[in-house]
Design a protein around this motif. Structure first.
Motif, PDB file in Angstrom:
ATOM      1  N   PRO A 226      13.832 -22.370  -4.904  1.00  0.00           N
ATOM      2  CA  PRO A 226      13.636 -21.272  -5.692  1.00  0.00           C
ATOM      3  C   PRO A 226      14.170 -19.980  -5.177  1.00  0.00           C
ATOM      4  O   PRO A 226      14.344 -19.723  -4.030  1.00  0.00           O
ATOM      5  CB  PRO A 226      12.079 -21.278  -6.289  1.00  0.00           C
ATOM      6  N   ASN A 227      14.710 -19.220  -6.322  1.00  0.00           N
ATOM      7  CA  ASN A 227      15.131 -17.675  -5.771  1.00  0.00           C
ATOM      8  C   ASN A 227      13.875 -16.827  -6.138  1.00  0.00           C
ATOM      9  O   ASN A 227      12.954 -17.139  -6.688  1.00  0.00           O
ATOM     10  CB  ASN A 227      16.225 -17.343  -6.966  1.00  0.00           C
ATOM     11  N   LYS A 228      13.725 -15.857  -5.200  1.00  0.00           N
ATOM     12  CA  LYS A 228      12.716 -14.996  -5.220  1.00  0.00           C
ATOM     13  C   LYS A 228      13.533 -13.552  -5.200  1.00  0.00           C
ATOM     14  O   LYS A 228      14.444 -13.257  -4.728  1.00  0.00           O
ATOM     15  CB  LYS A 228      11.904 -15.184  -3.979  1.00  0.00           C
ATOM     16  N   ALA A 229      12.511 -12.454  -5.647  1.00  0.00           N
ATOM     17  CA  ALA A 229      13.046 -11.110  -5.868  1.00  0.00           C
ATOM     18  C   ALA A 229      11.750 -10.284  -5.583  1.00  0.00           C
ATOM     19  O   ALA A 229      10.666 -10.812  -6.082  1.00  0.00           O
ATOM     20  CB  ALA A 229      13.619 -10.930  -7.273  1.00  0.00           C
ATOM     21  N   GLU A 230      12.155  -9.236  -4.888  1.00  0.00           N
ATOM     22  CA  GLU A 230      10.837  -8.248  -4.710  1.00  0.00           C
ATOM     23  C   GLU A 230      11.067  -6.917  -5.510  1.00  0.00           C
ATOM     24  O   GLU A 230      12.254  -6.535  -5.287  1.00  0.00           O
ATOM     25  CB  GLU A 230      10.693  -8.283  -3.100  1.00  0.00           C
ATOM     26  N   SER A 231       9.991  -6.339  -5.606  1.00  0.00           N
ATOM     27  CA  SER A 231      10.161  -4.890  -6.272  1.00  0.00           C
ATOM     28  C   SER A 231      10.333  -3.916  -5.144  1.00  0.00           C
ATOM     29  O   SER A 231      10.212  -4.324  -3.719  1.00  0.00           O
ATOM     30  CB  SER A 231       8.890  -4.763  -6.801  1.00  0.00           C
ATOM     31  N   VAL A 232      10.564  -2.795  -5.377  1.00  0.00           N
ATOM     32  CA  VAL A 232      10.445  -1.787  -4.573  1.00  0.00           C
ATOM     33  C   VAL A 232       9.116  -1.602  -3.551  1.00  0.00           C
ATOM     34  O   VAL A 232       8.278  -1.780  -4.524  1.00  0.00           O
ATOM     35  CB  VAL A 232      11.031  -0.321  -5.203  1.00  0.00           C
ATOM     36  N   ARG A 233       9.170  -1.357  -2.545  1.00  0.00           N
ATOM     37  CA  ARG A 233       7.824  -1.447  -1.686  1.00  0.00           C
ATOM     38  C   ARG A 233       7.235   0.043  -1.935  1.00  0.00           C
ATOM     39  O   ARG A 233       7.942   1.044  -1.630  1.00  0.00           O
ATOM     40  CB  ARG A 233       8.105  -1.741  -0.324  1.00  0.00           C
ATOM     41  N   LEU A 234       5.856   0.007  -2.055  1.00  0.00           N
ATOM     42  CA  LEU A 234       5.136   1.262  -2.153  1.00  0.00           C
ATOM     43  C   LEU A 234       4.482   1.293  -0.801  1.00  0.00           C
ATOM     44  O   LEU A 234       3.718   0.579  -0.483  1.00  0.00           O
ATOM     45  CB  LEU A 234       4.252   1.230  -3.478  1.00  0.00           C
ATOM     46  N   LYS A 235       4.254   2.587  -0.441  1.00  0.00           N
ATOM     47  CA  LYS A 235       3.827   2.908   0.955  1.00  0.00           C
ATOM     48  C   LYS A 235       2.323   3.573   0.508  1.00  0.00           C
ATOM     49  O   LYS A 235       2.373   4.297  -0.459  1.00  0.00           O
ATOM     50  CB  LYS A 235       4.612   3.907   1.862  1.00  0.00           C
ATOM     51  N   PHE A 236       1.261   3.119   1.402  1.00  0.00           N
ATOM     52  CA  PHE A 236       0.040   3.612   0.985  1.00  0.00           C
ATOM     53  C   PHE A 236      -0.762   3.965   2.324  1.00  0.00           C
ATOM     54  O   PHE A 236      -0.428   3.381   3.372  1.00  0.00           O
ATOM     55  CB  PHE A 236      -0.790   2.760   0.188  1.00  0.00           C
ATOM     56  N   ARG A 237      -1.888   4.526   2.345  1.00  0.00           N
ATOM     57  CA  ARG A 237      -2.872   4.922   3.495  1.00  0.00           C
ATOM     58  C   ARG A 237      -4.355   4.668   2.757  1.00  0.00           C
ATOM     59  O   ARG A 237      -4.502   5.112   1.624  1.00  0.00           O
ATOM     60  CB  ARG A 237      -2.595   6.090   3.908  1.00  0.00           C
ATOM     61  N   ILE A 238      -5.248   4.052   3.409  1.00  0.00           N
ATOM     62  CA  ILE A 238      -6.517   3.749   3.066  1.00  0.00           C
ATOM     63  C   ILE A 238      -7.491   4.929   3.672  1.00  0.00           C
ATOM     64  O   ILE A 238      -7.265   5.377   4.707  1.00  0.00           O
ATOM     65  CB  ILE A 238      -7.032   2.608   3.381  1.00  0.00           C
ATOM     66  N   THR A 239      -8.147   5.660   2.432  1.00  0.00           N
ATOM     67  CA  THR A 239      -8.962   6.783   2.827  1.00  0.00           C
ATOM     68  C   THR A 239     -10.300   6.341   2.979  1.00  0.00           C
ATOM     69  O   THR A 239     -10.885   5.409   2.458  1.00  0.00           O
ATOM     70  CB  THR A 239      -8.686   7.837   1.807  1.00  0.00           C
ATOM     71  N   GLN A 240     -11.369   7.559   3.102  1.00  0.00           N
ATOM     72  CA  GLN A 240     -12.789   7.390   3.155  1.00  0.00           C
ATOM     73  C   GLN A 240     -13.197   6.898   1.711  1.00  0.00           C
ATOM     74  O   GLN A 240     -12.395   7.210   0.706  1.00  0.00           O
ATOM     75  CB  GLN A 240     -13.475   8.795   3.528  1.00  0.00           C
ATOM     76  N   PRO A 241     -14.202   6.297   1.434  1.00  0.00           N
ATOM     77  CA  PRO A 241     -14.845   5.992   0.027  1.00  0.00           C
ATOM     78  C   PRO A 241     -14.710   7.191  -0.699  1.00  0.00           C
ATOM     79  O   PRO A 241     -15.122   8.394  -0.047  1.00  0.00           O
ATOM     80  CB  PRO A 241     -16.054   5.228   0.174  1.00  0.00           C
ATOM     81  N   GLN A 242     -14.960   6.941  -1.957  1.00  0.00           N
ATOM     82  CA  GLN A 242     -14.858   8.135  -2.819  1.00  0.00           C
ATOM     83  C   GLN A 242     -16.346   8.633  -3.059  1.00  0.00           C
ATOM     84  O   GLN A 242     -17.272   7.742  -3.079  1.00  0.00           O
ATOM     85  CB  GLN A 242     -14.250   7.735  -4.239  1.00  0.00           C
ATOM     86  N   GLN A 243     -16.736   9.958  -2.843  1.00  0.00           N
ATOM     87  CA  GLN A 243     -18.405  10.257  -3.048  1.00  0.00           C
ATOM     88  C   GLN A 243     -18.585  10.327  -4.487  1.00  0.00           C
ATOM     89  O   GLN A 243     -17.815  10.614  -5.414  1.00  0.00           O
ATOM     90  CB  GLN A 243     -18.431  11.412  -2.325  1.00  0.00           C
ATOM     91  N   GLY A 244     -19.931  10.458  -4.685  1.00  0.00           N
ATOM     92  CA  GLY A 244     -20.508  10.548  -5.872  1.00  0.00           C
ATOM     93  C   GLY A 244     -20.615   9.435  -6.611  1.00  0.00           C
ATOM     94  O   GLY A 244     -20.524   8.223  -6.304  1.00  0.00           O
ATOM     95  N   ASP A 245     -21.327   9.622  -7.813  1.00  0.00           N
ATOM     96  CA  ASP A 245     -21.374   8.249  -8.742  1.00  0.00           C
ATOM     97  C   ASP A 245     -20.250   7.965  -9.611  1.00  0.00           C
ATOM     98  O   ASP A 245     -20.273   7.297 -10.489  1.00  0.00           O
ATOM     99  CB  ASP A 245     -22.433   8.961  -9.786  1.00  0.00           C
ATOM    100  N   GLN A 246     -19.169   8.617  -9.540  1.00  0.00           N
ATOM    101  CA  GLN A 246     -17.822   8.075 -10.134  1.00  0.00           C
ATOM    102  C   GLN A 246     -17.191   6.926  -9.625  1.00  0.00           C
ATOM    103  O   GLN A 246     -17.020   7.023  -8.373  1.00  0.00           O
ATOM    104  CB  GLN A 246     -16.994   9.452 -10.312  1.00  0.00           C
ATOM    105  N   ALA A 247     -17.007   5.989 -10.237  1.00  0.00           N
ATOM    106  CA  ALA A 247     -16.434   5.007  -9.995  1.00  0.00           C
ATOM    107  C   ALA A 247     -14.941   5.003 -10.052  1.00  0.00           C
ATOM    108  O   ALA A 247     -14.304   5.526 -10.755  1.00  0.00           O
ATOM    109  CB  ALA A 247     -16.900   3.588 -10.644  1.00  0.00           C
ATOM    110  N   GLN A 248     -14.077   4.310  -8.831  1.00  0.00           N
ATOM    111  CA  GLN A 248     -12.644   4.512  -8.932  1.00  0.00           C
ATOM    112  C   GLN A 248     -12.305   3.675 -10.130  1.00  0.00           C
ATOM    113  O   GLN A 248     -12.569   2.767 -10.903  1.00  0.00           O
ATOM    114  CB  GLN A 248     -12.183   3.599  -7.814  1.00  0.00           C
TER     115      GLN A 248
END
Length: 694
Positions: free
Chosen positions: A580-602
């Protein structure tokens, strides 16, 4: 008495010499008569051939003259020569010849010969003394007379001299005629001696080395007619021809000396026009009253071949039905298609083949049908190779000619420049080993022709050129819709959070099979095998195959840790098989940070399956877990608890419905502490912790 015996020996010797002279004379006389007769015959034929018949003596008359001359010579030889060669001269005739040369003999020699013959058979005569005396007297008289005569003088040679004079006179006349006549008499002699040979009649202008003479050509062909001319050429040289069907009668075509040719050489491209020969015809060359003998050109149909049908069998994954196209040789299909080609000729074939791009090294044999030699067939497999090589069938690919199984070949093509997928995506097969980009052709156009030969091995003169277009199975394309971006070019994602993703994927020709997400950290690719499609999508157009995909990226599900960086992209796979043929999207660069504080969910946390607290779950006595607690240094697990390295409780994690802690359970990432867990000294509640019920 010995004297008479000596005279008899003398007489016998003279008679023997006379016999030899008579035979020699008769032979010479016969030769003189025969030579004179032949010269008269051939001279008469030369006069008739040159001056009586305008086009020379006809072929049938030449044959009659040849037969007549042959019979006359044979009869003369049988009557005059055969007796001289195989029979002896009669002694009485030799004696008569001697007596004619000497009149004083008065039959003495003949009487002696007859009396001796009688004495040899009559004993009474030999005993008669009177008869013996008479015989001895006759013998003496004949011997004395013969002694005075030479053997060469016994024959009258005047008839031989007259015939030799006649023969010499005819030779002189013939030589004189040959010198002054514009028409060569020896040509006429040759025409009579060889009545079946193609010899032109004697002319003022002599035609020789006529090409092509009598021949067989194919319809549509043209030939160069030429001849060498000698003699008195004072008028134009013309070629006259007439067709067998009567449409053309004695049409004249001028002939000229080609540039650079020898003097006396005349040529013309025949027939005039561009259509070539259509029917059989006769032709001859002429200049003034001189003309060549008529030649003939027979026309036979040239073998031609055309495509009768193309049967397309498409790859199964395309979902296209089989298709048969009649009387069209142009091939256009997607790679992987098998095309069964059938061709037909106007006359039976001995062999047939396909020639690709007019290259003799790239050909495929077709199988001529044993039941119908006017048809041949073969199987062509279309492919798009990854190398610049041409793979075609060899003669060994075709089955035995006694079978109707067609020859087979895989036809691939060299790669050429072509545009790759749509903007925003890249086919996975288009990436080179060093990470560069390589254009993948969307189609390749080639040509092929059909070559064949008839049962005599004559090839087809003309062949149509057909197009062969191989369409590549185009790779899918996938793109971000409102992709999350950051000013630094790197998206920051909390370890306990997620980001929403919106994708569009489509296959421009046949359909998608699956779409999946991939993450790369430090060169190591992590793959989530969860298919983002509900199932393979097939469609005859891009509109049907277009898919709108919404999902979320959660770092923990891809095993990410705080502080890690990486790339995130989506991969779309189409329905092509087996590769099969395959195609990929543009790659997004990311960095994992500290968990978010407070009672607010992501954003997106509440949407995950299973992220609801189990009804009725109560913490055990002594447990005081706080929201967002993280185990600090010094925590010690209770008996049976084996916390995993790096386990951290998720913000807002709640026990799943129906969970019952068992003795020996190992707490997983985000697990709540089990019964008996005691916070160790030094445990401190994090900011924002609130005590739970119990």
């Amino acid at each position: 008495m010995e004297f008479p015996m000596d005279h008899e020996v003398t007489l016998d010797g003279r008679i023997t010499e006379a016999k030899s002279e008579v035979k020699r004379y008769d032979i010479n006389l016969a030769l003189a008569v025969l030579g004179t007769g032949l010269l008269i015959f051939f001279f008469a034929v030369a006069l008739l051939d040159a001056w009586v018949f305008q086009d020379g003596i006809p072929s049938w008359m030449r044959f009659l003259f040849w037969i007549g001359g042959l019979l006359g010579v044979a009869g003369f030889l049988w009557k005059r020569f055969v007796p001289l060669l195989f029979a002896s001269i009669n002694p009485v005739y030799a004696a008569l010849t001697i007596e004619k040369a000497e009149p004083s003999f008065k039959n003495t020699l003949i009487n002696w010969m007859l009396l001796r013959r009688e004495r040899a058979t009559n004993a009474a005569l030999r005993s008669d003394k009177i008869a013996e005396r008479m015989f001895d007297g006759i013998t003496l008289s004949a011997a004395s007379t013969v002694a005075r005569i030479r053997a060469a003088d016994v024959i009258d040679r005047r008839p031989l001299v007259r015939w030799r004079y006649a023969l010499t006179g005819l030779c002189c006349v013939l030589v004189f005629y040959a010198l002054i006549s514009p028409k060569n008499p020896f040509t006429s002699f040759s025409r009579v001696l060889f009545p079946f040979a193609r010899i032109d009649p004697p002319q003022r202008v002599r035609f020789s080395n006529i090409t092509p003479g009598d021949c067989v050509v194919f319809q549509g062909d043209r030939v160069t007619v030429g001849a060498d001319l000698s003699g008195r050429i004072t008028e134009p040289v013309l070629l006259y021809f007439s067709t067998d069907d009567g449409r053309i009668r004695r049409e004249a075509v001028p002939m000229f000396t080609p540039e650079g040719a020898a003097s006396g050489r005349y040529e013309v491209v025949f027939p005039p026009g561009k259509q070539g020969f259509e029917s059989a015809l006769t032709y001859y060359l002429a200049s003034g009253d001189s003309r060549s003998e008529t030649r003939r050109i027979d026309v036979r149909p040239a073998i031609t071949v055309d495509v009768v049908s193309l049967a397309y069998t498409y790859p199964e994954y395309t979902g296209l039905p089989e298709n048969i196209v009649a009387y069209s040789g142009n091939i256009r299909a997607v790679e992987g298609t098998e095309v069964y080609i059938t061709v037909e000729s106007n006359i039976p074939m001995r062999r047939a083949e396909l020639l690709y791009d007019n290259d003799p090294k790239q050909r495929q044999n077709l199988l001529v049908s044993a039941t119908d030699p006017t048809k041949a067939s073969g199987l062509i497999r279309l492919s798009m190779p990854s190398t610049n090589s041409m793979k075609t069938g060899s003669p060994g690919d075709a089955s035995s000619p006694s079978s109707d199984t067609p020859g087979k070949a895989t036809v691939s093509v060299p790669e050429t420049e072509a545009t790759s997928g749509e903007e925003g995506s890249l086919a996975e097969t288009d990436r080179t080993e060093d990470g560069g980009l390589e254009k993948r052709p969307e189609r390749i156009e080639r040509t092929y022709t059909i070559r064949c030969s008839d049962e005599e091995g004559n090839p087809n003169r003309y062949s149509s050129v057909y197009r062969l277009e191989i369409l590549a199975d185009r790779p899918p394309c996938i793109r971000w819709i409102d992709a999350p971006v950051a000013e630094t070019g790197q998206i920051e994602i909390p370890i306990n959070g997620s980001i929403p993703l919106h994708l569009e994927a489509e296959d421009p020709d046949f359909g998608l099979r699956r779409v999946e997400l991939k993450v790369q950290n430090d060169g190591r690719i992590q793959e989530r095998r969860t298919d983002l499609l509900k199932g393979p999508t097939f469609g005859p157009s891009p509109l049907v195959a277009l898919q709108d995909i919404r999902t979320a990226f959660e770092p923990r599900k891809f095993g990410q840790a705080i502080g890690q960086t990486g790339e995130l992209w989506a991969v779309a796979t189409d329905t092509k098989l087996p590769d099969p043929n395959k195609a990929e999207s543009v790659r997004l660069k990311f960095r994992i940070t500290q968990p978010q504080q407070g009672d607010q969910a992501q954003q997106g946390d509440q949407a995950q399956q299973g992220d609801q607290a189990q009804q009725g779950d109560q913490p055990q006595q002594g447990d005081q877990p706080q929201q967002g607690d993280q185990p600090q240094q010094g925590d010690q697990p209770q008996q049976g608890d084996q916390p995993q390295q790096g386990d951290q409780s998720q913000q807002g994690d709640q026990a799943q419905q129906g969970d019952r802690p068992q003795q020996g359970d190992q707490p997983q990432q985000g697990d709540q502490p089990q019964q008996g867990d005691q916070p160790q000294q030094g445990d401190q509640a994090q900011q924002g912790d609130q005590p739970q019920q119990g």
